[in-house]
Design a protein around this motif. Structure first.
Motif, PDB file in Angstrom:
ATOM      1  N   HIS A  76       0.829  -1.203   0.000  1.00  0.00           N
ATOM      2  CA  HIS A  76       0.000   0.000   0.000  1.00  0.00           C
ATOM      3  C   HIS A  76       0.871   1.264   0.000  1.00  0.00           C
ATOM      4  O   HIS A  76       0.520   2.264  -0.650  1.00  0.00           O
ATOM      5  CB  HIS A  76      -0.935   0.007   1.204  1.00  0.00           C
ATOM      6  N   LEU A  77       1.994   1.234   0.708  1.00  0.00           N
ATOM      7  CA  LEU A  77       2.909   2.373   0.683  1.00  0.00           C
ATOM      8  C   LEU A  77       3.462   2.596  -0.724  1.00  0.00           C
ATOM      9  O   LEU A  77       3.541   3.735  -1.198  1.00  0.00           O
ATOM     10  CB  LEU A  77       4.070   2.135   1.659  1.00  0.00           C
ATOM     11  N   GLU A  78       3.825   1.507  -1.380  1.00  0.00           N
ATOM     12  CA  GLU A  78       4.356   1.615  -2.741  1.00  0.00           C
ATOM     13  C   GLU A  78       3.320   2.187  -3.691  1.00  0.00           C
ATOM     14  O   GLU A  78       3.654   2.961  -4.601  1.00  0.00           O
ATOM     15  CB  GLU A  78       4.821   0.224  -3.205  1.00  0.00           C
ATOM     16  N   ARG A  79       2.064   1.845  -3.479  1.00  0.00           N
ATOM     17  CA  ARG A  79       0.995   2.380  -4.326  1.00  0.00           C
ATOM     18  C   ARG A  79       0.833   3.885  -4.123  1.00  0.00           C
ATOM     19  O   ARG A  79       0.531   4.620  -5.073  1.00  0.00           O
ATOM     20  CB  ARG A  79      -0.338   1.669  -4.010  1.00  0.00           C
ATOM     21  N   ILE A  80       1.045   4.365  -2.904  1.00  0.00           N
ATOM     22  CA  ILE A  80       0.985   5.816  -2.668  1.00  0.00           C
ATOM     23  C   ILE A  80       2.057   6.512  -3.496  1.00  0.00           C
ATOM     24  O   ILE A  80       1.800   7.548  -4.126  1.00  0.00           O
ATOM     25  CB  ILE A  80       1.154   6.133  -1.164  1.00  0.00           C
ATOM     26  N   ALA A  81       3.265   5.952  -3.521  1.00  0.00           N
ATOM     27  CA  ALA A  81       4.338   6.534  -4.330  1.00  0.00           C
ATOM     28  C   ALA A  81       3.954   6.539  -5.809  1.00  0.00           C
ATOM     29  O   ALA A  81       4.234   7.506  -6.530  1.00  0.00           O
ATOM     30  CB  ALA A  81       5.637   5.758  -4.120  1.00  0.00           C
ATOM     31  N   ASP A  82       3.298   5.476  -6.271  1.00  0.00           N
ATOM     32  CA  ASP A  82       2.841   5.424  -7.671  1.00  0.00           C
ATOM     33  C   ASP A  82       1.861   6.552  -7.969  1.00  0.00           C
ATOM     34  O   ASP A  82       1.933   7.198  -9.027  1.00  0.00           O
ATOM     35  CB  ASP A  82       2.172   4.077  -7.963  1.00  0.00           C
ATOM     36  N   HIS A  83       0.927   6.786  -7.053  1.00  0.00           N
ATOM     37  CA  HIS A  83      -0.060   7.847  -7.273  1.00  0.00           C
ATOM     38  C   HIS A  83       0.576   9.233  -7.233  1.00  0.00           C
ATOM     39  O   HIS A  83       0.169  10.132  -7.985  1.00  0.00           O
ATOM     40  CB  HIS A  83      -1.194   7.737  -6.262  1.00  0.00           C
ATOM     41  N   LEU A  84       1.586   9.409  -6.384  1.00  0.00           N
ATOM     42  CA  LEU A  84       2.310  10.679  -6.364  1.00  0.00           C
ATOM     43  C   LEU A  84       3.028  10.903  -7.696  1.00  0.00           C
ATOM     44  O   LEU A  84       3.052  12.021  -8.227  1.00  0.00           O
ATOM     45  CB  LEU A  84       3.325  10.698  -5.212  1.00  0.00           C
ATOM     46  N   THR A  85       3.587   9.828  -8.231  1.00  0.00           N
ATOM     47  CA  THR A  85       4.236   9.906  -9.545  1.00  0.00           C
ATOM     48  C   THR A  85       3.226  10.283 -10.623  1.00  0.00           C
ATOM     49  O   THR A  85       3.499  11.118 -11.496  1.00  0.00           O
ATOM     50  CB  THR A  85       4.891   8.551  -9.887  1.00  0.00           C
ATOM     51  N   ASN A  86       2.036   9.672 -10.544  1.00  0.00           N
ATOM     52  CA  ASN A  86       0.974  10.005 -11.502  1.00  0.00           C
ATOM     53  C   ASN A  86       0.582  11.477 -11.417  1.00  0.00           C
ATOM     54  O   ASN A  86       0.347  12.138 -12.439  1.00  0.00           O
ATOM     55  CB  ASN A  86      -0.266   9.147 -11.239  1.00  0.00           C
ATOM     56  N   ILE A  87       0.482  11.986 -10.197  1.00  0.00           N
ATOM     57  CA  ILE A  87       0.115  13.389  -9.996  1.00  0.00           C
ATOM     58  C   ILE A  87       1.154  14.306 -10.653  1.00  0.00           C
ATOM     59  O   ILE A  87       0.803  15.282 -11.322  1.00  0.00           O
ATOM     60  CB  ILE A  87      -0.020  13.708  -8.494  1.00  0.00           C
ATOM     61  N   CYS A  88       2.421  13.976 -10.480  1.00  0.00           N
ATOM     62  CA  CYS A  88       3.484  14.794 -11.081  1.00  0.00           C
ATOM     63  C   CYS A  88       3.433  14.735 -12.604  1.00  0.00           C
ATOM     64  O   CYS A  88       3.686  15.739 -13.278  1.00  0.00           O
ATOM     65  CB  CYS A  88       4.846  14.332 -10.567  1.00  0.00           C
ATOM     66  N   GLU A  89       3.103  13.573 -13.149  1.00  0.00           N
ATOM     67  CA  GLU A  89       2.954  13.454 -14.604  1.00  0.00           C
ATOM     68  C   GLU A  89       1.792  14.318 -15.105  1.00  0.00           C
ATOM     69  O   GLU A  89       1.907  14.991 -16.138  1.00  0.00           O
ATOM     70  CB  GLU A  89       2.717  11.994 -14.992  1.00  0.00           C
ATOM     71  N   LYS A  90       0.689  14.308 -14.381  1.00  0.00           N
ATOM     72  CA  LYS A  90      -0.480  15.104 -14.785  1.00  0.00           C
ATOM     73  C   LYS A  90      -0.204  16.592 -14.648  1.00  0.00           C
ATOM     74  O   LYS A  90      -0.655  17.398 -15.479  1.00  0.00           O
ATOM     75  CB  LYS A  90      -1.701  14.689 -13.961  1.00  0.00           C
ATOM     76  N   LEU A  91       0.518  16.967 -13.601  1.00  0.00           N
ATOM     77  CA  LEU A  91       0.885  18.372 -13.427  1.00  0.00           C
ATOM     78  C   LEU A  91       1.772  18.835 -14.584  1.00  0.00           C
ATOM     79  O   LEU A  91       1.577  19.940 -15.126  1.00  0.00           O
ATOM     80  CB  LEU A  91       1.618  18.563 -12.094  1.00  0.00           C
ATOM     81  N   TYR A  92       2.705  18.002 -14.972  1.00  0.00           N
ATOM     82  CA  TYR A  92       3.598  18.339 -16.086  1.00  0.00           C
ATOM     83  C   TYR A  92       2.808  18.508 -17.384  1.00  0.00           C
ATOM     84  O   TYR A  92       3.027  19.459 -18.144  1.00  0.00           O
ATOM     85  CB  TYR A  92       4.652  17.246 -16.244  1.00  0.00           C
ATOM     86  N   PHE A  93       1.877  17.595 -17.612  1.00  0.00           N
ATOM     87  CA  PHE A  93       1.045  17.686 -18.811  1.00  0.00           C
ATOM     88  C   PHE A  93       0.177  18.940 -18.789  1.00  0.00           C
ATOM     89  O   PHE A  93       0.019  19.623 -19.806  1.00  0.00           O
ATOM     90  CB  PHE A  93       0.168  16.445 -18.943  1.00  0.00           C
ATOM     91  N   MET A  94      -0.377  19.232 -17.626  1.00  0.00           N
ATOM     92  CA  MET A  94      -1.250  20.395 -17.491  1.00  0.00           C
ATOM     93  C   MET A  94      -0.513  21.685 -17.844  1.00  0.00           C
ATOM     94  O   MET A  94      -1.055  22.580 -18.488  1.00  0.00           O
ATOM     95  CB  MET A  94      -1.781  20.480 -16.056  1.00  0.00           C
ATOM     96  N   GLN A  95       0.757  21.769 -17.459  1.00  0.00           N
ATOM     97  CA  GLN A  95       1.529  22.995 -17.679  1.00  0.00           C
ATOM     98  C   GLN A  95       2.173  23.072 -19.064  1.00  0.00           C
ATOM     99  O   GLN A  95       2.378  24.160 -19.592  1.00  0.00           O
ATOM    100  CB  GLN A  95       2.632  23.099 -16.614  1.00  0.00           C
TER     101      GLN A  95
END
Length: 227
Positions: free
Chosen positions: A195-214
């Motif tokens: 479950h901890l590893e999955r949190i890191a995956d979601h944080l990575t996803n958020i950073c990818e979406k932020l990059y795309f958004m900008q």
């Protein structure tokens, strides 16, 4: 400024304010979750469980508003990327909250008295790294800091390595354990690490979406090693 434009700007501001509320709330929730793992405090665990509905509602509010903006105003270019990213960001944040609830529940079974339990070192390393990743992700989202987002994105492999080592160790311990209760403990702690590893995956996803958004570009493609 027309009334339509005023309503449009108001809904866009609402989306942004709800996102800020979401990231602040998830950051606070994760801190409580770490305390639950380390302490087993039933009061904190129950508080984390009760907060699940709050984050579900935030997710619904953001997604409904985002779809409403797309349907009514048909935003273009940067505005469209912003609204679409809001949907994805909200989903990942809600899933981080879900993982926190899962971890809190499992923390009831964690054996904190096992000084020889070798995966505690792995667990603590993961918690430290993910705590920094989360704080940096929150700052990246608030300040649209793409350099910080890339820094978070790069740490995912580090978490994956720790997860694989810790998970394999726990499964090995479970396979060689003769006490059924301890076997269950090892397996539950393997789930906790997962479950901890999955949190890191979601944080990575958020950073990818932020990059795309900008930028309108895919971070994975930009960071892909050149051969």
């Amino acid at each position: 400024m027309t009334e339509r434009t005023l309503h449009y700007e108001k809904e866009m501001l609402f989306l942004n304010s709800k996102l800020m509320e979401f990231v602040d709330g998830v950051e606070d929730l994760f801190e409580k979750t770490l305390y639950a793992v380390k302490s087993g405090d039933e009061r904190i665990i129950a508080e984390i469980e009760q907060m699940d509905d709050y984050f579900d509602e935030l997710d619904v509010q953001i997604q409904l508003t985002a779809f409403d903006v797309i349907a009514k105003y048909q935003p273009l270019a940067e505005d469209l990327r912003f609204v679409v990213a809001m949907i994805g960001l909200s989903i990942d944040l809600e899933r981080i909250a879900d993982e926190c609830v899962n971890i809190a529940r499992l923390s009831r079974q964690v054996q904190r008295t096992l000084e020889s339990f070798s995966s505690w070192e792995t667990l603590n390393q993961m918690m430290r790294i993910i705590s920094v990743m989360l704080q940096q992700t929150v700052d990246a989202v608030k300040h649209k800091d793409l350099d910080l987002a890339i820094k978070v994105w790069k740490r995912d492999d580090e978490v994956d390595k720790l997860h694989n080592e810790g998970h394999d160790n726990l499964i090995d311990l479970a396979c060689h354990e003769t006490n059924p209760r301890m076997m269950r403990v090892y397996l539950e702690e393997a789930f906790l690490i997962r479950h901890l590893e999955r949190i890191a995956d979601h944080l990575t996803n958020i950073c990818e979406k932020l990059y795309f958004m900008q930028t309108g570009e895919q971070l994975k493609k930009i960071m892909r090693p050149q051969h």
